[in-house]
Design a protein around this motif. Sequence first.
Motif, PDB file in Angstrom:
ATOM      1  N   LYS A 255      30.507 -12.779 -54.389  1.00 26.92           N
ATOM      2  CA  LYS A 255      31.790 -12.178 -54.023  1.00 26.92           C
ATOM      3  C   LYS A 255      31.590 -10.769 -53.457  1.00 26.92           C
ATOM      4  CE  LYS A 255      35.195 -12.989 -56.816  1.00 26.92           C
ATOM      5  NZ  LYS A 255      36.057 -12.927 -58.034  1.00 26.92           N
ATOM      6  N   ASN A 256      30.569 -10.095 -53.950  1.00 25.81           N
ATOM      7  CA  ASN A 256      30.324  -8.719 -53.541  1.00 25.81           C
ATOM      8  C   ASN A 256      29.262  -8.548 -52.466  1.00 25.81           C
ATOM      9  OD1 ASN A 256      31.815  -6.576 -55.377  1.00 25.81           O
ATOM     10  ND2 ASN A 256      31.349  -8.353 -56.667  1.00 25.81           N
ATOM     11  N   LEU A 257      28.451  -9.587 -52.233  1.00 19.54           N
ATOM     12  CA  LEU A 257      27.327  -9.415 -51.309  1.00 19.54           C
ATOM     13  C   LEU A 257      27.276 -10.428 -50.170  1.00 19.54           C
ATOM     14  CD1 LEU A 257      24.604  -8.482 -53.937  1.00 19.54           C
ATOM     15  CD2 LEU A 257      25.480  -7.012 -52.143  1.00 19.54           C
ATOM     16  N   SER A 258      28.115 -11.465 -50.213  1.00 15.61           N
ATOM     17  CA  SER A 258      28.090 -12.458 -49.138  1.00 15.61           C
ATOM     18  C   SER A 258      28.959 -12.002 -47.971  1.00 15.61           C
ATOM     19  CB  SER A 258      28.585 -13.806 -49.660  1.00 15.61           C
ATOM     20  OG  SER A 258      28.631 -14.736 -48.610  1.00 15.61           O
ATOM     21  N   ARG A 259      28.320 -11.697 -46.859  1.00 15.59           N
ATOM     22  CA  ARG A 259      29.034 -11.116 -45.717  1.00 15.59           C
ATOM     23  C   ARG A 259      30.064 -12.077 -45.123  1.00 15.59           C
ATOM     24  NH1 ARG A 259      26.616  -6.598 -43.402  1.00 15.59           N
ATOM     25  NH2 ARG A 259      27.153  -7.219 -41.271  1.00 15.59           N
ATOM     26  N   SER A 260      29.763 -13.378 -45.132  1.00 11.98           N
ATOM     27  CA  SER A 260      30.701 -14.346 -44.549  1.00 11.98           C
ATOM     28  C   SER A 260      31.954 -14.497 -45.402  1.00 11.98           C
ATOM     29  CB  SER A 260      30.031 -15.706 -44.343  1.00 11.98           C
ATOM     30  OG  SER A 260      29.598 -16.252 -45.576  1.00 11.98           O
ATOM     31  N   PHE A 261      31.880 -14.106 -46.670  1.00 15.11           N
ATOM     32  CA  PHE A 261      33.078 -14.055 -47.520  1.00 15.11           C
ATOM     33  C   PHE A 261      33.789 -12.719 -47.367  1.00 15.11           C
ATOM     34  CE2 PHE A 261      35.059 -12.624 -51.481  1.00 15.11           C
ATOM     35  CZ  PHE A 261      35.993 -13.627 -51.667  1.00 15.11           C
ATOM     36  N   ILE A 262      33.049 -11.637 -47.440  1.00 14.58           N
ATOM     37  CA  ILE A 262      33.634 -10.296 -47.428  1.00 14.58           C
ATOM     38  C   ILE A 262      34.389 -10.007 -46.137  1.00 14.58           C
ATOM     39  CG2 ILE A 262      33.090  -7.824 -47.481  1.00 14.58           C
ATOM     40  CD1 ILE A 262      30.590  -8.600 -49.183  1.00 14.58           C
ATOM     41  N   PHE A 263      33.845 -10.416 -45.007  1.00 12.56           N
ATOM     42  CA  PHE A 263      34.382 -10.000 -43.715  1.00 12.56           C
ATOM     43  C   PHE A 263      35.183 -11.091 -43.002  1.00 12.56           C
ATOM     44  CE2 PHE A 263      30.662  -7.269 -44.487  1.00 12.56           C
ATOM     45  CZ  PHE A 263      31.297  -6.024 -44.469  1.00 12.56           C
ATOM     46  N   SER A 264      35.723 -12.042 -43.762  1.00 14.63           N
ATOM     47  CA  SER A 264      36.551 -13.099 -43.173  1.00 14.63           C
ATOM     48  C   SER A 264      37.948 -13.084 -43.778  1.00 14.63           C
ATOM     49  CB  SER A 264      35.931 -14.485 -43.430  1.00 14.63           C
ATOM     50  OG  SER A 264      34.712 -14.628 -42.737  1.00 14.63           O
ATOM     51  N   THR A 265      38.942 -13.324 -42.947  1.00 12.32           N
ATOM     52  CA  THR A 265      40.303 -13.487 -43.445  1.00 12.32           C
ATOM     53  C   THR A 265      40.372 -14.710 -44.354  1.00 12.32           C
ATOM     54  OG1 THR A 265      41.263 -12.461 -41.491  1.00 12.32           O
ATOM     55  CG2 THR A 265      42.705 -13.924 -42.742  1.00 12.32           C
ATOM     56  N   GLY A 266      41.134 -14.609 -45.431  1.00 11.53           N
ATOM     57  CA  GLY A 266      41.240 -15.707 -46.372  1.00 11.53           C
ATOM     58  C   GLY A 266      41.861 -16.950 -45.761  1.00 11.53           C
ATOM     59  N   LEU A 267      41.556 -18.095 -46.352  1.00 13.79           N
ATOM     60  CA  LEU A 267      42.178 -19.339 -45.904  1.00 13.79           C
ATOM     61  C   LEU A 267      43.690 -19.271 -46.114  1.00 13.79           C
ATOM     62  CD1 LEU A 267      39.706 -21.997 -47.325  1.00 13.79           C
ATOM     63  CD2 LEU A 267      40.239 -21.649 -44.915  1.00 13.79           C
ATOM     64  N   PRO A 268      44.472 -19.891 -45.235  1.00 16.92           N
ATOM     65  CA  PRO A 268      45.930 -19.865 -45.383  1.00 16.92           C
ATOM     66  C   PRO A 268      46.390 -20.610 -46.629  1.00 16.92           C
ATOM     67  CG  PRO A 268      45.288 -21.353 -43.615  1.00 16.92           C
ATOM     68  CD  PRO A 268      44.048 -20.609 -44.024  1.00 16.92           C
ATOM     69  N   PRO A 269      47.489 -20.175 -47.225  1.00 13.72           N
ATOM     70  CA  PRO A 269      47.977 -20.780 -48.467  1.00 13.72           C
ATOM     71  C   PRO A 269      48.171 -22.296 -48.398  1.00 13.72           C
ATOM     72  CG  PRO A 269      49.134 -18.740 -48.044  1.00 13.72           C
ATOM     73  CD  PRO A 269      48.306 -19.011 -46.831  1.00 13.72           C
ATOM     74  N   ALA A 270      48.628 -22.811 -47.253  1.00 11.82           N
ATOM     75  CA  ALA A 270      48.870 -24.246 -47.142  1.00 11.82           C
ATOM     76  C   ALA A 270      47.588 -25.042 -47.350  1.00 11.82           C
ATOM     77  CB  ALA A 270      49.478 -24.580 -45.784  1.00 11.82           C
ATOM     78  N   SER A 271      46.479 -24.574 -46.785  1.00 12.38           N
ATOM     79  CA  SER A 271      45.201 -25.270 -46.944  1.00 12.38           C
ATOM     80  C   SER A 271      44.731 -25.244 -48.390  1.00 12.38           C
ATOM     81  CB  SER A 271      44.144 -24.635 -46.038  1.00 12.38           C
ATOM     82  OG  SER A 271      44.492 -24.765 -44.678  1.00 12.38           O
ATOM     83  N   ILE A 272      44.932 -24.122 -49.055  1.00 15.08           N
ATOM     84  CA  ILE A 272      44.549 -24.005 -50.453  1.00 15.08           C
ATOM     85  C   ILE A 272      45.376 -24.968 -51.317  1.00 15.08           C
ATOM     86  CG2 ILE A 272      44.445 -22.438 -52.430  1.00 15.08           C
ATOM     87  CD1 ILE A 272      42.331 -21.878 -50.326  1.00 15.08           C
TER      88      ILE A 272
END
Length: 389
Positions: A255-272
């Motif tokens: 959560k703190n070191l993965s760049r593809s997680f840190i620097f991406s907009t979250g998935l939209p609520p509908a998909s979740i």
Amino acid sequence: MNNLSKRLSLIKENDLYRDCRYFCSSQAPKVNMEGKEVILLGSNNYLGLCDDARLKEAAIKAVNKYGVGAGGSRLTTGSYDLHRKLEEKIATFKGTENSLVFNTGYMANVGILSALCDRKWVIFCDKYNHASIIDGCLLSGAKLVRYKHCDMSDLERKIHIYKGKNNLIVTDGVFSMDGDVAPLKEIVKLAKRYEILTMVDDAHGVGVLGERGSGTAAYFGVSEHIDIQMGTLSKAIASVGGYIAGKKEVIDYFKNLSRSFIFSTGLPPASIAVSLKAIEIIEKDNKRRERLTVLSNWFKKELKLMGFNTTDTITPIIPVIIGDAKKANKLSENLLEEGIYIPAIRPPTVPKGTSRLRISLMATHTYEDLSYVLKVIKEQGRRLQIIEG
């Protein structure tokens, strides 16, 4: 730019050129492809949930409550209570302490491997692992050692040669182009013997294998021995996204070191919301998975009786190995003319000389439609001299 034209021309000359096929309906056993109804046999929608009314309802409710976009990266403004619920659900589903959702499976693999490993690491990687795993290994800077596909003797031999202070064995759970399954029990034994971390990409195993459909590690009874369980929400789960599941400390690290997680907009609520509902259905509904297994076993048996070169797998992924890229392409085109869409898979996706039709079944296919497919593929196989007759 002239060099690009030359490279494209060479791709076309070798029958390796690819383009998109456009659907005008939902992913289902029969789809509207650019105005023509065809039987779809190339989708990863294994349980047939992409058009499920319950999932649609979940998406609509989420849109009405949360809107359509996440609005930011997960660590700034893009996290919703739905994200937390899904991560808790995945952890329970996979039998781990915690999980973390990424935007795609590709981004999960790249983010996990590049954050975990560096030049001090050695990564032992199955030769047929997905491209996203290879790219993650390369981005990490670690020494990449590829062992022969599912060959434990070769893996152990290379561990003896290359093992360093920090080591990882990474493998697909189910291999997406061959449909075969990694020998996870043997991998776990080697990992324990040589004190090596393990990671499994279970994109094509979730929903298909294991108790409650929780995947390949559960199928082999080794879930507690896999350090990193990665998967996707876009195959049997019928949504979009990827995830990592493991111990709480491991999840906090990424959560703190993965760049593809840190620097991406979250998935939209509908998909979740769709993913949450799909996992709930998968956990409770064994009938779809059982029907998928029965259909797959029957279909594979019929193809073998006709003389097609395919593999004996426990998954709904059925490769029909043709070899020659041009002939594989032609078979796919001929089937499409008869109202059947099975994509031709060619290099670089598969090794040279192993071009194939990748058939993937859904639990919602009917025997009537599949019998028609068998009839036509037999006729076309004989016409192209792929099988005798």
